[in-house]
Design a protein around this motif. Structure first.
Motif, mmCIF file in Angstrom:
data_model
loop_
_atom_site.group_PDB
_atom_site.id
_atom_site.type_symbol
_atom_site.label_atom_id
_atom_site.label_comp_id
_atom_site.label_asym_id
_atom_site.label_seq_id
_atom_site.Cartn_x
_atom_site.Cartn_y
_atom_site.Cartn_z
ATOM 1 N N THR B 47 0.919 -1.482 0.072
ATOM 2 C CA THR B 47 -0.102 -0.183 0.136
ATOM 3 C C THR B 47 1.847 0.838 0.425
ATOM 4 O O THR B 47 1.905 1.242 1.099
ATOM 5 C CB THR B 47 -1.120 -0.086 1.394
ATOM 6 O OG1 THR B 47 -1.696 -1.108 1.743
ATOM 7 C CG2 THR B 47 -1.802 0.981 1.310
ATOM 8 N N PHE B 48 0.817 2.367 -0.635
ATOM 9 C CA PHE B 48 1.542 3.312 -1.153
ATOM 10 C C PHE B 48 1.143 4.719 -0.277
ATOM 11 O O PHE B 48 -0.219 4.573 -0.261
ATOM 12 C CB PHE B 48 1.016 3.811 -2.462
ATOM 13 C CG PHE B 48 2.414 4.982 -2.745
ATOM 14 C CD1 PHE B 48 3.580 5.353 -3.140
ATOM 15 C CD2 PHE B 48 1.331 6.675 -2.923
ATOM 16 C CE1 PHE B 48 4.096 6.847 -2.762
ATOM 17 C CE2 PHE B 48 2.729 7.743 -2.468
ATOM 18 C CZ PHE B 48 3.822 7.725 -3.016
ATOM 19 N N ILE B 49 1.659 4.858 0.489
ATOM 20 C CA ILE B 49 1.645 6.017 1.837
ATOM 21 C C ILE B 49 2.182 6.964 1.097
ATOM 22 O O ILE B 49 3.607 7.154 0.943
ATOM 23 C CB ILE B 49 2.953 5.617 2.952
ATOM 24 C CG1 ILE B 49 2.035 4.257 3.546
ATOM 25 C CG2 ILE B 49 2.335 7.193 4.791
ATOM 26 C CD1 ILE B 49 1.059 4.098 4.847
ATOM 27 N N PRO B 50 1.452 8.330 0.810
ATOM 28 C CA PRO B 50 2.076 9.721 0.335
ATOM 29 C C PRO B 50 2.257 10.199 1.376
ATOM 30 O O PRO B 50 3.160 10.217 2.562
ATOM 31 C CB PRO B 50 0.337 10.336 -0.115
ATOM 32 C CG PRO B 50 -0.705 9.511 1.300
ATOM 33 C CD PRO B 50 -0.134 8.129 0.921
ATOM 34 N N ASN B 51 4.046 10.746 0.439
ATOM 35 C CA ASN B 51 4.997 11.954 1.479
ATOM 36 C C ASN B 51 4.296 12.418 2.848
ATOM 37 O O ASN B 51 5.035 12.140 3.847
ATOM 38 C CB ASN B 51 5.664 12.842 0.758
ATOM 39 C CG ASN B 51 6.483 12.197 -0.611
ATOM 40 O OD1 ASN B 51 6.580 11.250 -0.207
ATOM 41 N ND2 ASN B 51 6.548 12.668 -1.666
ATOM 42 N N GLU B 52 3.696 13.264 2.770
ATOM 43 C CA GLU B 52 3.035 13.881 3.908
ATOM 44 C C GLU B 52 2.707 13.089 4.813
ATOM 45 O O GLU B 52 3.347 13.062 6.290
ATOM 46 C CB GLU B 52 1.864 15.422 3.795
ATOM 47 C CG GLU B 52 0.671 14.472 4.063
ATOM 48 C CD GLU B 52 0.352 14.125 2.270
ATOM 49 O OE1 GLU B 52 1.101 14.046 1.217
ATOM 50 O OE2 GLU B 52 -0.573 13.636 2.194
ATOM 51 N N LEU B 53 2.158 11.916 4.729
ATOM 52 C CA LEU B 53 2.048 11.262 5.826
ATOM 53 C C LEU B 53 3.018 10.305 6.243
ATOM 54 O O LEU B 53 3.111 9.770 7.956
ATOM 55 C CB LEU B 53 0.495 9.778 5.535
ATOM 56 C CG LEU B 53 -0.412 10.581 4.676
ATOM 57 C CD1 LEU B 53 -1.632 9.129 4.647
ATOM 58 C CD2 LEU B 53 -0.971 11.301 6.221
ATOM 59 N N VAL B 54 3.956 10.121 5.753
ATOM 60 C CA VAL B 54 5.629 8.922 5.749
ATOM 61 C C VAL B 54 6.058 10.263 6.259
ATOM 62 O O VAL B 54 7.162 10.072 7.935
ATOM 63 C CB VAL B 54 6.838 9.392 4.915
ATOM 64 C CG1 VAL B 54 7.551 8.591 4.979
ATOM 65 C CG2 VAL B 54 5.306 8.337 3.492
ATOM 66 N N THR B 55 6.149 11.806 6.692
ATOM 67 C CA THR B 55 6.477 12.775 7.457
ATOM 68 C C THR B 55 6.451 12.416 9.010
ATOM 69 O O THR B 55 6.597 12.243 9.598
ATOM 70 C CB THR B 55 6.376 13.918 6.915
ATOM 71 O OG1 THR B 55 7.091 13.899 5.724
ATOM 72 C CG2 THR B 55 6.746 14.742 7.500
ATOM 73 N N ASP B 56 4.852 12.412 9.097
ATOM 74 C CA ASP B 56 3.925 12.242 10.015
ATOM 75 C C ASP B 56 4.521 10.841 11.270
ATOM 76 O O ASP B 56 4.518 10.712 12.077
ATOM 77 C CB ASP B 56 2.745 12.181 10.132
ATOM 78 C CG ASP B 56 1.780 12.205 11.301
ATOM 79 O OD1 ASP B 56 1.364 13.781 12.234
ATOM 80 O OD2 ASP B 56 0.833 11.298 11.149
ATOM 81 N N VAL B 57 4.532 10.059 9.781
ATOM 82 C CA VAL B 57 4.971 8.022 10.437
ATOM 83 C C VAL B 57 6.404 8.708 11.239
ATOM 84 O O VAL B 57 6.664 8.111 12.779
ATOM 85 C CB VAL B 57 4.924 7.468 9.970
ATOM 86 C CG1 VAL B 57 5.607 6.328 10.059
ATOM 87 C CG2 VAL B 57 3.729 6.598 9.510
ATOM 88 N N LEU B 58 7.383 9.514 10.714
ATOM 89 C CA LEU B 58 8.256 9.515 11.121
ATOM 90 C C LEU B 58 8.616 10.587 11.921
ATOM 91 O O LEU B 58 9.890 10.085 12.864
ATOM 92 C CB LEU B 58 9.452 9.524 9.958
ATOM 93 C CG LEU B 58 9.844 8.478 8.616
ATOM 94 C CD1 LEU B 58 10.880 9.574 7.517
ATOM 95 C CD2 LEU B 58 9.831 7.288 8.942
ATOM 96 N N SER B 59 8.025 11.262 12.180
ATOM 97 C CA SER B 59 7.899 12.432 13.347
ATOM 98 C C SER B 59 7.990 11.718 14.821
ATOM 99 O O SER B 59 8.233 11.954 15.672
ATOM 100 C CB SER B 59 7.247 13.607 13.151
ATOM 101 O OG SER B 59 5.452 13.248 13.539
ATOM 102 N N HIS B 60 7.158 10.422 15.147
ATOM 103 C CA HIS B 60 6.567 9.662 15.676
ATOM 104 C C HIS B 60 7.862 8.830 16.319
ATOM 105 O O HIS B 60 7.839 7.598 17.462
ATOM 106 C CB HIS B 60 5.402 8.928 15.685
ATOM 107 C CG HIS B 60 3.844 9.476 16.145
ATOM 108 N ND1 HIS B 60 3.947 10.401 14.747
ATOM 109 C CD2 HIS B 60 3.629 9.294 16.895
ATOM 110 C CE1 HIS B 60 2.675 10.565 15.365
ATOM 111 N NE2 HIS B 60 2.101 10.297 16.427
ATOM 112 N N LEU B 61 8.779 8.353 15.393
ATOM 113 C CA LEU B 61 10.115 8.235 16.537
ATOM 114 C C LEU B 61 10.886 8.809 16.639
ATOM 115 O O LEU B 61 11.037 9.519 16.882
ATOM 116 C CB LEU B 61 10.669 6.928 14.616
ATOM 117 C CG LEU B 61 9.823 6.097 13.711
ATOM 118 C CD1 LEU B 61 11.046 5.823 12.310
ATOM 119 C CD2 LEU B 61 10.884 5.347 14.323
ATOM 120 N N THR B 62 11.613 7.650 17.718
ATOM 121 C CA THR B 62 12.825 8.243 18.353
ATOM 122 C C THR B 62 14.188 8.863 17.897
ATOM 123 O O THR B 62 13.945 8.245 16.307
ATOM 124 C CB THR B 62 13.439 7.066 20.108
ATOM 125 O OG1 THR B 62 13.500 6.190 19.146
ATOM 126 C CG2 THR B 62 12.338 7.418 20.735
#
Lengths: 176, 404
Positions: B47-62
């Protein structure tokens, strides 16, 4: 024609299991299954609610072409819990336990499409947790990303960041 | 026919939605390939995740996994280093801030969340090997503050009749340590310097404030010291410890007309954005102005002092800036703390570091006896902590911030 009939049958069977009042909202999934929900549920879904508001509540059947009948019940379940104020850590843990990686991503897109902030934020954290200890290769596959570094560039970057590569889980292809 | 139905649905949605919603949903509507008209596992492509949502996911990482994921591709590498992303990540990470205790031995920072203090052993952050660091018996390094995941360390060494001071900015999460910054030499006889470190929101820069007879500000952006105007009244900065809170630097000062008033003390508050001063009065009532300390305790400005050589009292300013919000937080007898009157001739050596409301527990450090005490104010029980001696506590948040 056959498709229409089957979808009508589906909608009928769904209606039977969810006795509805006149105020209910019908959400139509991408594969033409109708889900009847209380207006309070629709309120949780900003995209749906603004559609209802724009038509002064006259239209109560909302097509959601980007959401499958597989995902929609999960979204509805989460919204129901949210309204009841029953989103607990335990509920969230149980909720995602059932979902594989692809399903989590699909729900994430659904939450984004429907603009359900709580669910979006929660699933964002779930995806982050699922990739946190994974290898770079695993994450590329997970997001369908092609590596555009030259081997030299990548080697240099990996060397610079060598300390971040400790404690990475071994890749498990079966997880999807 | 299916296509026509789809188009119709899209039209209905387009007509029905207001503009702001349109922006949010545009991507999904215009890219039908993102729609998932399939049962799970039916497709081979993920499933393709658009860029702005990828940014959101990454911002939750340590920080550690995030840095590793810079190796995913060029666009992730630049995203994770991008200042806008760094701020987004900091914003998320701030919700997981924890209190970090700092130990002075071997320049390590021992870090742990305060709540499970009794159960967990501390995580030790080790200062990275430093090519600039020159071991010298007269050199020390001291933590003077923490802000947005950066820790400011001050070092000094004796050069003939002068003392040389500098500081470094350390990010324990990204394991980066700056070179020596703001180096300056001064006469050894100078009153000792007090430093603190904070963030100037408006100018998006970090500042180090040094207090001696003059007040000097080092702006990281300009990489230079400046003298700023002194507070409106001339003060004698006795034992002034600078504390940073909510974009301002605060210290306790004595009025010049000492002895003529029953309120000899005032708290000077320097706003890091405007570089202007306000004055705050310490708590009123049964307050002793001997052996006082100004600290930040769990994000609250606190004033602690001795009471009649029998008790240790802590006041909390509940609303920062509001003098009416001073509340007596704790009054503990030295008996209960199992210590003698902790006065060393200059100031009270007992310093509160942090507390846990949930566990009714306060952590104190006894500065001149190099020990820490865990005190439970409900059960009146006490535990002495052996091992590293903690001399300060900073509210720490993991971030990607760098000092440049």
């Amino acid at each position: 024609m056959a498709e229409e009939v089957s979808s009508q049958m589906n909608s009928l069977s769904i209606s039977e299991t969810n006795p509805s009042s006149s105020a209910t909202i019908s959400l139509v999934s991408g594969d033409d299954i109708v889900f009847k929900v209380e207006p309070t549920i629709a309120k949780e879904m900003e995209t749906v609610q603004s559609f209802i508001d724009e038509t002064d509540g006259k239209i109560t059947t909302i097509p959601l072409p980007n959401i499958s009948s597989h995902d929609l019940p999960y979204v509805i379940e989460y919204c129901e819990k949210s309204i009841a104020g029953k989103i607990t850590k335990e509920f969230e843990a149980e909720f995602v336990k059932k979902l594989n990686n692809e399903e989590v991503k699909e729900l994430f897109l659904a939450a984004n499409y429907l603009n359900i902030k709580k669910l979006l934020d929660f699933l964002s954290q779930v995806i982050a947790d699922r990739i946190a200890n994974k290898s770079v290769e695993y994450v590329r596959r997970y997001f369908g990303i092609e590596n555009d570094f030259t081997p030299e560039e990548e080697a240099k970057l990996r060397e610079e960041l060598a300390w971040t590569f400790t404690g990475v889980d071994p890749d498990d292809e079966d997880e999807n | 026919r299916v296509k026509r139905v789809k188009e119709k649905i899209v039209c209905i949605l387009l007509l029905g939605l207001n503009v702001s919603t349109l922006v949010n949903t545009e991507m999904n509507l215009l890219h039908p390939s993102h729609s998932r008209r399939r049962t799970p596992n039916a497709s081979l492509s993920p499933t393709f995740i658009p860029n702005e949502l990828v940014t959101d996911v990454l911002s939750h990482l340590t920080v550690k996994p995030l840095l590793r994921l810079r190796c995913v591709c060029k666009s992730w590498n630049s995203l994770i280093s991008d200042p806008t992303f760094v701020k987004l990540h900091l914003h998320r990470s701030s919700q997981n801030a924890f209190y970090t205790l700092v130990s002075g031995i071997d320049f390590i920072v021992a870090s742990f969340r305060f709540d499970p203090l009794l159960k967990n052993s501390p995580i030790i952050f080790k200062l990275p090997k430093d090519p600039y660091y020159q071991s010298n018996n007269n050199e020390f390094q001291n933590v003077v503050g923490s802000c947005n995941g950066l820790i400011c360390l001050v070092g000094s060494s004796r050069v003939n009749e002068n003392i040389e001071c500098w500081f470094r900015i350390w990010n324990p999460a990204t394991r980066t340590l700056s070179r020596r910054l703001g180096s300056f030499r001064d006469d050894l006889s100078t009153t000792r310097y007090n430093f603190t470190f904070g963030f100037d929101k408006s100018n998006n820069t970090y500042k180090v404030v040094a207090l001696t007879r003059k007040i000097r500000v080092f702006t990281l952006q300009d990489n230079a010291w400046r003298n700023i105007q002194n507070p409106p009244e001339v003060h004698y900065y006795a034992m002034a410890k600078l504390v940073y809170l909510s974009g301002s630097v605060n210290w306790l000062a004595i009025h010049n007309h000492f002895g003529l008033t029953n309120k000899p003390f005032v708290i000077i508050s320097l706003d890091l954005v405007t570089e202007t001063y306000t004055q705050l009065l310490p708590p009123e009532g049964e307050v002793s102005f001997i052996n006082h300390n100004l600290t930040v305790l769990n994000d609250c400005l606190c004033f602690s002092h001795d009471f009649k050589q029998t008790h240790f009292v802590i006041w909390k300013m509940k609303e920062f800036g509001d003098e009416n919000s001073w509340t007596q937080f704790l009054k503990i007898s030295y008996n209960n703390l199992q210590i003698d009157y902790p006065f060393n001739g200059f100031n009270l050596s007992l310093l509160p570091l942090c507390y846990s409301e949930k566990n009714d527990t306060l952590l104190l450090t006894n500065q001149y006896r190099e020990g820490s005490i865990l005190y439970n104010w409900k059960d009146n029980t006490l535990e002495k902590i052996h091992g590293p001696w903690f001399y300060t506590c900073v509210n720490f948040v993991e971030s990607l911030e760098s000092y440049c």
